[in-house]
Structures are given as C-alpha cells and as structure tokens.
Design a protein around this motif. Structure first.
Motif, mmCIF file in Angstrom:
data_model
loop_
_atom_site.group_PDB
_atom_site.id
_atom_site.type_symbol
_atom_site.label_atom_id
_atom_site.label_comp_id
_atom_site.label_asym_id
_atom_site.label_seq_id
_atom_site.Cartn_x
_atom_site.Cartn_y
_atom_site.Cartn_z
ATOM 1 N N GLY A 95 0.804 -1.215 0.000
ATOM 2 C CA GLY A 95 0.000 0.000 0.000
ATOM 3 C C GLY A 95 0.840 1.270 0.000
ATOM 4 O O GLY A 95 0.312 2.372 0.039
ATOM 5 N N PHE A 96 2.167 1.118 -0.058
ATOM 6 C CA PHE A 96 3.067 2.267 -0.053
ATOM 7 C C PHE A 96 3.434 2.664 -1.490
ATOM 8 O O PHE A 96 3.494 1.820 -2.374
ATOM 9 C CB PHE A 96 4.349 1.957 0.718
ATOM 10 N N PRO A 97 3.733 3.949 -1.705
ATOM 11 C CA PRO A 97 4.103 4.382 -3.056
ATOM 12 C C PRO A 97 5.518 3.952 -3.424
ATOM 13 O O PRO A 97 6.373 3.790 -2.555
ATOM 14 C CB PRO A 97 4.022 5.911 -2.968
ATOM 15 N N MET A 98 5.721 3.761 -4.723
ATOM 16 C CA MET A 98 7.073 3.514 -5.216
ATOM 17 C C MET A 98 7.898 4.773 -4.995
ATOM 18 O O MET A 98 7.370 5.887 -5.033
ATOM 19 C CB MET A 98 7.051 3.196 -6.709
ATOM 20 N N THR A 99 9.190 4.612 -4.787
ATOM 21 C CA THR A 99 10.061 5.755 -4.545
ATOM 22 C C THR A 99 10.176 6.635 -5.784
ATOM 23 O O THR A 99 10.124 7.854 -5.698
ATOM 24 C CB THR A 99 11.453 5.278 -4.114
ATOM 25 N N GLN A 100 10.332 6.012 -6.932
ATOM 26 C CA GLN A 100 10.425 6.757 -8.184
ATOM 27 C C GLN A 100 9.426 6.157 -9.161
ATOM 28 O O GLN A 100 9.372 4.937 -9.328
ATOM 29 C CB GLN A 100 11.835 6.679 -8.754
ATOM 30 N N PHE A 101 8.652 7.008 -9.814
ATOM 31 C CA PHE A 101 7.598 6.542 -10.706
ATOM 32 C C PHE A 101 7.469 7.493 -11.877
ATOM 33 O O PHE A 101 7.361 8.703 -11.691
ATOM 34 C CB PHE A 101 6.268 6.459 -9.944
ATOM 35 N N ASN A 102 7.467 6.950 -13.079
ATOM 36 C CA ASN A 102 7.320 7.739 -14.290
ATOM 37 C C ASN A 102 5.838 7.751 -14.662
ATOM 38 O O ASN A 102 5.296 6.719 -15.061
ATOM 39 C CB ASN A 102 8.162 7.131 -15.417
ATOM 40 N N VAL A 103 5.172 8.901 -14.519
ATOM 41 C CA VAL A 103 3.732 8.960 -14.783
ATOM 42 C C VAL A 103 3.416 8.760 -16.262
ATOM 43 O O VAL A 103 2.308 8.345 -16.597
ATOM 44 C CB VAL A 103 3.092 10.283 -14.273
ATOM 45 N N ARG A 104 4.342 9.023 -17.128
ATOM 46 C CA ARG A 104 4.104 8.842 -18.562
ATOM 47 C C ARG A 104 4.114 7.367 -18.939
ATOM 48 O O ARG A 104 3.233 6.892 -19.638
ATOM 49 C CB ARG A 104 5.152 9.594 -19.385
ATOM 50 N N THR A 105 5.113 6.625 -18.438
ATOM 51 C CA THR A 105 5.250 5.218 -18.826
ATOM 52 C C THR A 105 4.610 4.255 -17.827
ATOM 53 O O THR A 105 4.374 3.098 -18.158
ATOM 54 C CB THR A 105 6.738 4.839 -18.955
ATOM 55 N N GLU A 120 6.141 3.170 -15.229
ATOM 56 C CA GLU A 120 7.217 2.340 -14.692
ATOM 57 C C GLU A 120 7.776 2.946 -13.414
ATOM 58 O O GLU A 120 7.918 4.149 -13.300
ATOM 59 C CB GLU A 120 8.341 2.199 -15.724
ATOM 60 N N GLY A 121 8.086 2.079 -12.482
ATOM 61 C CA GLY A 121 8.683 2.509 -11.236
ATOM 62 C C GLY A 121 10.040 1.870 -11.058
ATOM 63 O O GLY A 121 10.362 0.869 -11.699
ATOM 64 N N LYS A 122 10.846 2.472 -10.198
ATOM 65 C CA LYS A 122 12.139 1.875 -9.874
ATOM 66 C C LYS A 122 12.526 2.269 -8.459
ATOM 67 O O LYS A 122 11.977 3.206 -7.887
ATOM 68 C CB LYS A 122 13.214 2.281 -10.870
ATOM 69 N N LYS A 123 13.443 1.501 -7.917
ATOM 70 C CA LYS A 123 13.904 1.765 -6.556
ATOM 71 C C LYS A 123 14.820 2.976 -6.534
ATOM 72 O O LYS A 123 15.555 3.231 -7.476
ATOM 73 C CB LYS A 123 14.638 0.551 -6.008
ATOM 74 N N GLY A 124 14.777 3.678 -5.438
ATOM 75 C CA GLY A 124 15.662 4.814 -5.231
ATOM 76 C C GLY A 124 16.859 4.398 -4.410
ATOM 77 O O GLY A 124 17.232 3.219 -4.369
ATOM 78 N N TRP A 125 17.433 5.319 -3.686
ATOM 79 C CA TRP A 125 18.643 5.060 -2.901
ATOM 80 C C TRP A 125 18.368 4.201 -1.675
ATOM 81 O O TRP A 125 19.255 3.549 -1.148
ATOM 82 C CB TRP A 125 19.294 6.383 -2.478
ATOM 83 N N PHE A 126 17.123 4.189 -1.203
ATOM 84 C CA PHE A 126 16.757 3.420 -0.011
ATOM 85 C C PHE A 126 15.946 2.209 -0.444
ATOM 86 O O PHE A 126 15.041 2.325 -1.267
ATOM 87 C CB PHE A 126 15.945 4.310 0.943
ATOM 88 N N SER A 127 16.240 1.059 0.118
ATOM 89 C CA SER A 127 15.584 -0.173 -0.328
ATOM 90 C C SER A 127 14.131 -0.304 0.143
ATOM 91 O O SER A 127 13.388 -1.118 -0.378
ATOM 92 C CB SER A 127 16.375 -1.391 0.156
ATOM 93 N N GLY A 128 13.728 0.479 1.117
ATOM 94 C CA GLY A 128 12.358 0.412 1.616
ATOM 95 C C GLY A 128 11.556 1.627 1.205
ATOM 96 O O GLY A 128 11.749 2.193 0.140
ATOM 97 N N THR A 129 10.648 2.018 2.093
ATOM 98 C CA THR A 129 9.795 3.182 1.870
ATOM 99 C C THR A 129 10.034 4.171 2.994
ATOM 100 O O THR A 129 10.121 3.788 4.154
ATOM 101 C CB THR A 129 8.305 2.757 1.868
ATOM 102 N N LEU A 130 10.126 5.438 2.653
ATOM 103 C CA LEU A 130 10.294 6.477 3.661
ATOM 104 C C LEU A 130 8.950 6.782 4.315
ATOM 105 O O LEU A 130 7.911 6.836 3.649
ATOM 106 C CB LEU A 130 10.843 7.759 3.044
ATOM 107 N N LEU A 131 8.964 6.990 5.605
ATOM 108 C CA LEU A 131 7.757 7.346 6.342
ATOM 109 C C LEU A 131 7.076 8.557 5.705
ATOM 110 O O LEU A 131 5.850 8.584 5.556
ATOM 111 C CB LEU A 131 8.105 7.632 7.809
ATOM 112 N N ALA A 132 7.845 9.558 5.311
ATOM 113 C CA ALA A 132 7.285 10.763 4.701
ATOM 114 C C ALA A 132 6.554 10.447 3.397
ATOM 115 O O ALA A 132 5.505 11.017 3.111
ATOM 116 C CB ALA A 132 8.376 11.797 4.454
ATOM 117 N N GLU A 133 7.104 9.538 2.597
ATOM 118 C CA GLU A 133 6.449 9.170 1.333
ATOM 119 C C GLU A 133 5.134 8.441 1.586
ATOM 120 O O GLU A 133 4.125 8.726 0.957
ATOM 121 C CB GLU A 133 7.368 8.273 0.500
ATOM 122 N N ALA A 134 5.165 7.501 2.499
ATOM 123 C CA ALA A 134 3.962 6.718 2.789
ATOM 124 C C ALA A 134 2.901 7.566 3.491
ATOM 125 O O ALA A 134 1.704 7.417 3.232
ATOM 126 C CB ALA A 134 4.317 5.508 3.644
#
Length: 129
Positions: free
Chosen positions: A38-48, A50-64
């Motif tokens: 239920g958490f957002p991907m760290t990096q997400f391309n709204v056009r395509t 596609e998502g990919k991982k960022g520098w942190f392997s999990g999810t940041l509290l601020a993002e979620a």
C-alpha cells in the motif's frame, strides 16, 4: 508535490481545471502504489507507468504518510472514494507497523508485513509526514 500543488490551487482559486488535472494525476499515481504494502514507489514515471527503486531499499515514512493527506483530500473534492481508500491503506499499514510505539523511525519495509527497518527518529526530512 504535484498533486498537492494542484489541489492547493483548486482550494485557493475554486477553479475546476485544477481539480480536473489533480484527478488525472491521481489516476496515474494510483498505479505507483505497491499492491502488497500500500506504499508508493520511490520513483515513478507517470508517462510510462514504470517505477524503480531509489537510494533506499524500503519506503520512507514521509512518502507513505503524505499519500493519505493528498489522496483523502482528492476524494473529498472529487467525490471518488478510491483515492481515500488508497491513502487509508497506507496509513493503516503505518499504524500496524507502529504498534503503539508513538514516535517511529523513518524507514519502512516495502515487502511483506509492514515493519520499521531502522531506529532513527527525525522531525525533519524523511520522517516529516
């Protein structure tokens, strides 16, 4: 930030175009939510889409945490409950991981049962939502 900006512009001006664009962006951002956590991907391309991982392997509290605020407001303004449901799921996952701790660290797992992956509590970046 884009969704929050469009929603703020709508709230301040009352112009429907900002709400319309927020709904369009919200539809795209819903696809950025990890269906398992239920958490957002760290990096997400709204056009395509596609998502990919960022520098942190999990999810940041601020993002979620910010997902709940913006998506609930989008539901309130648009009348479409699905956005609130997405935000509420992220919040429920945070609360499940919190398990009565009160203050919590900024790192969340992004797979399996939600849990905190570090012990660093901050009122600034990464934990401010």
């Amino acid at each position: 930030r884009g969704l929050g900006g469009l929603l703020s512009a709508h709230a301040l001006s009352g112009r429907k175009i900002f709400l319309q664009k927020a709904q369009e962006l919200g539809e795209k951002l819903v696809r950025a939510i990890n269906p398992q956590t239920g958490f957002p991907m760290t990096q997400f391309n709204v056009r395509t889409g596609e998502g990919k991982k960022g520098w942190f392997s999990g999810t940041l509290l601020a993002e979620a945490g910010t997902v709940q605020l913006e998506f609930r407001y989008l539901s309130q303004q648009s009348g479409d409950r699905k956005f609130a449901d997405v935000g509420d799921r992220a919040m429920r996952q945070i609360l499940q991981a919190e398990n009565g701790q009160g203050l919590v660290p900024w790192g969340l797992s992004n797979a399996g049962t939600p849990r905190f992956t570090n012990s660093h509590i901050t009122f600034g970046a990464m934990g401010d939502s």
